[in-house]
Design an enzyme around this catalytic site. Structure first.
Site, PDB file in Angstrom:
ATOM      1  N   PHE A 195       0.856  -1.190   0.000  1.00 58.35           N
ATOM      2  CA  PHE A 195       0.000   0.000   0.000  1.00 58.35           C
ATOM      3  C   PHE A 195       0.882   1.227   0.000  1.00 58.35           C
ATOM      4  CE2 PHE A 195      -4.329  -1.592   0.740  1.00 58.35           C
ATOM      5  CZ  PHE A 195      -4.026  -2.940   0.899  1.00 58.35           C
ATOM      6  N   ALA A 196       0.612   2.132  -0.913  1.00 59.07           N
ATOM      7  CA  ALA A 196       1.361   3.391  -0.967  1.00 59.07           C
ATOM      8  C   ALA A 196       0.340   4.515  -1.112  1.00 59.07           C
ATOM      9  CB  ALA A 196       2.332   3.372  -2.136  1.00 59.07           C
ATOM     10  N   ILE A 197      -0.193   4.933   0.037  1.00 60.06           N
ATOM     11  CA  ILE A 197      -1.238   5.953   0.055  1.00 60.06           C
ATOM     12  C   ILE A 197      -0.604   7.291   0.461  1.00 60.06           C
ATOM     13  CG2 ILE A 197      -3.546   6.503   0.961  1.00 60.06           C
ATOM     14  CD1 ILE A 197      -3.869   3.703   0.132  1.00 60.06           C
ATOM     15  N   TYR A 200       3.312   8.000   1.108  1.00 52.99           N
ATOM     16  CA  TYR A 200       4.059   6.741   1.100  1.00 52.99           C
ATOM     17  C   TYR A 200       4.446   6.264  -0.300  1.00 52.99           C
ATOM     18  CZ  TYR A 200       4.085   5.868   6.127  1.00 52.99           C
ATOM     19  OH  TYR A 200       4.337   5.932   7.468  1.00 52.99           O
ATOM     20  N   ASP A 248       4.591  -4.171   4.470  1.00 58.54           N
ATOM     21  CA  ASP A 248       4.688  -2.708   4.547  1.00 58.54           C
ATOM     22  C   ASP A 248       5.514  -2.201   3.378  1.00 58.54           C
ATOM     23  OD1 ASP A 248       3.265  -2.410   6.873  1.00 58.54           O
ATOM     24  OD2 ASP A 248       4.886  -1.433   7.995  1.00 58.54           O
ATOM     25  N   VAL A 249       5.310  -0.948   3.006  1.00 60.46           N
ATOM     26  CA  VAL A 249       6.053  -0.402   1.867  1.00 60.46           C
ATOM     27  C   VAL A 249       7.268   0.422   2.303  1.00 60.46           C
ATOM     28  CG1 VAL A 249       4.814   1.805   1.557  1.00 60.46           C
ATOM     29  CG2 VAL A 249       5.692   0.578  -0.438  1.00 60.46           C
ATOM     30  N   ASP A 250       7.312   0.823   3.584  1.00 65.64           N
ATOM     31  CA  ASP A 250       8.434   1.651   4.039  1.00 65.64           C
ATOM     32  C   ASP A 250       9.621   0.756   4.374  1.00 65.64           C
ATOM     33  OD1 ASP A 250       7.036   0.528   6.150  1.00 65.64           O
ATOM     34  OD2 ASP A 250       7.427   2.179   7.534  1.00 65.64           O
ATOM     35  N   GLU A 301      -2.594  -4.830  13.575  1.00 63.58           N
ATOM     36  CA  GLU A 301      -1.586  -5.754  14.114  1.00 63.58           C
ATOM     37  C   GLU A 301      -2.127  -6.486  15.358  1.00 63.58           C
ATOM     38  OE1 GLU A 301       2.979  -5.114  14.092  1.00 63.58           O
ATOM     39  OE2 GLU A 301       2.305  -4.417  16.056  1.00 63.58           O
TER      40      GLU A 301
HETATM   41  C1  5GW Z   1       0.966   7.553   7.642  1.00 68.60           C
HETATM   42  C2  5GW Z   1       1.210   8.125   8.872  1.00 68.60           C
HETATM   43  C3  5GW Z   1       1.267   7.340   9.993  1.00 68.60           C
HETATM   44  C4  5GW Z   1       1.085   5.972   9.846  1.00 68.60           C
HETATM   45  C5  5GW Z   1       0.833   5.388   8.591  1.00 68.60           C
HETATM   46  C6  5GW Z   1       0.755   6.181   7.480  1.00 68.60           C
HETATM   47  C7  5GW Z   1       0.553   5.573   6.151  1.00 68.60           C
HETATM   48  C8  5GW Z   1       0.715   4.193   5.984  1.00 68.60           C
HETATM   49  C9  5GW Z   1       0.253   6.348   4.972  1.00 68.60           C
HETATM   50  O1  5GW Z   1       0.080   7.569   4.979  1.00 68.60           O
HETATM   51  N1  5GW Z   1       0.171   5.716   3.758  1.00 68.60           N
HETATM   52  C10 5GW Z   1       0.352   4.363   3.639  1.00 68.60           C
HETATM   53  O2  5GW Z   1       0.291   3.833   2.513  1.00 68.60           O
HETATM   54  N2  5GW Z   1       0.580   3.608   4.755  1.00 68.60           N
HETATM   55  C11 5GW Z   1       0.699   2.138   4.597  1.00 68.60           C
HETATM   56  O3  5GW Z   1       0.520   1.493   5.846  1.00 68.60           O
HETATM   57  C12 5GW Z   1       2.092   1.777   4.119  1.00 68.60           C
HETATM   58  O4  5GW Z   1       2.033   0.624   3.328  1.00 68.60           O
HETATM   59  C13 5GW Z   1       2.813   1.481   5.406  1.00 68.60           C
HETATM   60  O5  5GW Z   1       3.963   0.706   5.224  1.00 68.60           O
HETATM   61  C14 5GW Z   1       1.720   0.794   6.203  1.00 68.60           C
HETATM   62  C15 5GW Z   1       1.901   0.815   7.721  1.00 68.60           C
HETATM   63  O6  5GW Z   1       2.243   2.101   8.198  1.00 68.60           O
HETATM   64  P1  5GW Z   1       3.700   2.404   8.753  1.00 68.60           P
HETATM   65  O7  5GW Z   1       4.704   1.696   7.911  1.00 68.60           O
HETATM   66  O8  5GW Z   1       3.904   3.878   8.884  1.00 68.60           O
HETATM   67  O9  5GW Z   1       3.675   1.755  10.189  1.00 68.60           O
HETATM   68  P2  5GW Z   1       4.961   1.379  11.102  1.00 68.60           P
HETATM   69  O10 5GW Z   1       4.379   0.663  12.287  1.00 68.60           O
HETATM   70  O11 5GW Z   1       5.859   0.494  10.301  1.00 68.60           O
HETATM   71  O12 5GW Z   1       5.641   2.683  11.446  1.00 68.60           O
HETATM   72 MN    MN Z   2       6.224   0.227   8.275  1.00 63.36          MN
END
Ligand code: 5GW
Ligand code: MN
Length: 363
Positions: free
Chosen positions: A124-126, A129, A214-216, A306
């Site tokens: 997911f890349a919203i 991201y 996750d995408v990050d 989670e």
């Molecule tokens: C944005 C701000 C805070 C938390 C999540 C988002 C966010 C997540 C976003 O704006 N857009 C998005 O596509 N995501 C998706 O949710 C990504 O695929 C991301 O890898 C996944 C989980 O959120 P993460 O990676 O920020 O959560 P953590 O626990 O790895 O920091």
């Molecule tokens: Mn993540």
């Protein structure tokens, strides 16, 4: 009554008895044909059904494809030489835990090749991201399921921002447009709903296995077919050595994600799970339903989806578990047992992209 009278009686009524028998046979046959659910009929159809089923099973026995591995040369396993002695490599329910050195990739690759399957990778890349996509996809081309067919399903609200990364033969990037949600918690949780919907609508017809991550992140070493199984998840890098009481499960008993203090096996990461399409469908559907049930009571589990994922795994044990090699964050250092860092968290610029763990702690 004397004998002659009896004889006369039978002589006269014989044709009558004959016709009566004929008529009753006809009627009995007619009722067998037409009466659905009649006990006699049911008995007969059950007999036919079992025969039909066993015939199908026999067909299956005869026609199931034979797995014949080519000649391969490798060091054989030895009963007194466990491949890893420093870490647990099997759970008490006999699910393998995948560590470097615990498997032979040549054997696994050959077995998988014979299944002739494609692997689907969902990301997911919203909103912001989308910036992670380029590196994610480039490193996936180098390390993810090399030599196998892959479909990258990229869910995004900005399909035009999906980078044009060249992929190898048999691999494909599939952008899929989804809406964005204003709350980040919602973006993260809705992944369950979207994966379950697309599993039923599309994935089931296109791929054998789904890997949902996750995408990050970036791939940093081999991630291949050794991860695949009916239902798998990764041990969270922050909790691999923790006692149960330290797991950040949902502990409020009015949430659907509630796990009591004396239950649970591992703390699983929400950022890397997968399995066959039907198993991932069941998991994501259940988690989404639980999330919505909580929402209707104005609840949100401590770690959103989670927490629900962890709850699901208490009662539906994964058939394979990935060690933290498959989801590592350099903030956790480089412990001895970790021979490879296969899939690494990309440090987030907190000013630009809010970090969810930090924002949670601030609350
Ligand atoms: C944005 C701000 C805070 C938390 C999540 C988002 C966010 C997540 C976003 O704006 N857009 C998005 O596509 N995501 C998706 O949710 C990504 O695929 C991301 O890898 C996944 C989980 O959120 P993460 O990676 O920020 O959560 P953590 O626990 O790895 O920091
Ligand atoms: Mn993540």
């Amino acid at each position: 009554m004397d004998r002659t009278r009896i004889r006369v009686f039978f002589k006269c009524s014989a044709p009558l008895i004959f016709w009566l028998c004929l008529l009753s046979t006809f009627f009995l046959g007619f009722f067998w044909q037409t009466s659905e659910g009649h006990w006699l009929n049911r008995g007969i159809s059950i007999l036919c059904e079992t025969q039909r089923l066993s015939r199908n099973k026999t067909d299956l026995l005869d026609n199931s494809p034979e797995i014949e591995l080519p000649r391969m040369v490798y060091t054989k396993a030895h009963i007194f030489k466990p491949l890893r002695t420093d870490v647990l490599t099997v759970t008490p329910w006999f699910a393998p835990i995948v560590w470097e050195g615990s498997y032979n990739l040549d054997i696994l690759n050959e077995q998988f090749r014979q299944k002739n399957m494609t692997v689907g990778l969902t990301i997911f890349a919203i909103k912001k991201y989308v910036v992670f996509l380029q590196r994610f996809l480039e490193t996936a081309e180098t390390y993810f399921m090399v030599g196998h067919r892959v479909k990258y399903y990229v869910f995004t609200d900005r399909p035009e921002a999906v980078p044009n990364v060249t992929v190898k033969d048999g691999r494909e990037i599939v952008p899929l447009k989804v809406q964005n949600y204003s709350r980040w918690q919602e973006i993260s949780m809705r992944r369950m709903e979207i994966i379950s919907y697309f599993s039923k609508q599309r994935f089931i017809n296109e791929v054998g296995f789904l890997v949902c991550v996750d995408v990050d992140m970036r791939f940093n070493d081999h991630v291949g077919v050794e991860i695949l199984s009916e239902l798998f998840d990764t041990i969270h890098p922050g909790f691999y050595a923790s006692e149960r009481k330290a797991f950040t499960y949902e502990r409020r008993n009015n949430s659907k994600a509630f796990i009591p203090q004396d239950e649970g096996d591992f703390y699983y990461a929400g950022g890397f799970f997968g399995g066959t399409v039907d198993k991932v469908y069941q998991l994501t559907k259940k988690c989404h339903e639980a999330i919505m049930a909580d929402k209707n009571r104005s609840m949100e589990a401590i770690w959103q989806e989670e927490s629900h994922l962890n709850k699901y795994f208490v009662y539906h044990k994964p058939t394979k578990i990935l060690s933290p090699e498959y989801l590592w964050d350099n903030n956790f250092g480089s412990p001895q047992f970790l021979k490879k860092k296969r899939f690494l968290a990309v440090p987030k610029n907190h000013a630009v992209i809010r970090n969810r763990r930090n924002s949670h702690l601030k609350c």
